[in-house]
Structures are given as structure tokens and as C-alpha cells.
Design a protein around this motif. Structure first.
Motif: not given
Length: 53
Positions: A42-53
């Protein structure tokens, strides 16, 4: 392709890569005791998504 589809595709790729990294990390540290693991799928998924934004 339409610009919105390209943006959505890039976000989906970033999320997928983050989830894969989190899954691998969670699998590697599955034998660690509860509470000692810091980041997982969950953490890596959210961090990668926020980084892409």
C-alpha cells in the motif's frame, strides 16, 4: 492518442510499478515480526502514484 488517456496510462504504470515493488518487499520481509515492517504494497503504491502526479 488523446492526452487524457496518455496521462491515465502513465499514472496506471506508476501505480503498477509501485505495487510490484511493495509486493516484492512485503514478500521478502514476510517472516519479520508484526510492527517491524515499515513499508509494503500500500505504501509503495501510494508513494509511486503521488510521485507520478
Amino acid at each position: 492518442m488523446e492526452p487524457h488517456l496518455v496521462e491515465f496510462q502513465n499514472l496506471a504504470i506508476a501505480l503498477a510499478l509501485g505495487l510490484l515493488i511493495g509486493l516484492e518487499r512485503g514478500w521478502k520481509e514476510r517472516s519479520a515480526e508484526e510492527g517491524s515492517r515499515l513499508a509494503g504494497i500500500r505504501t509503495f503504491g501510494l508513494v509511486s502514484l503521488l510521485g507520478a502526479l
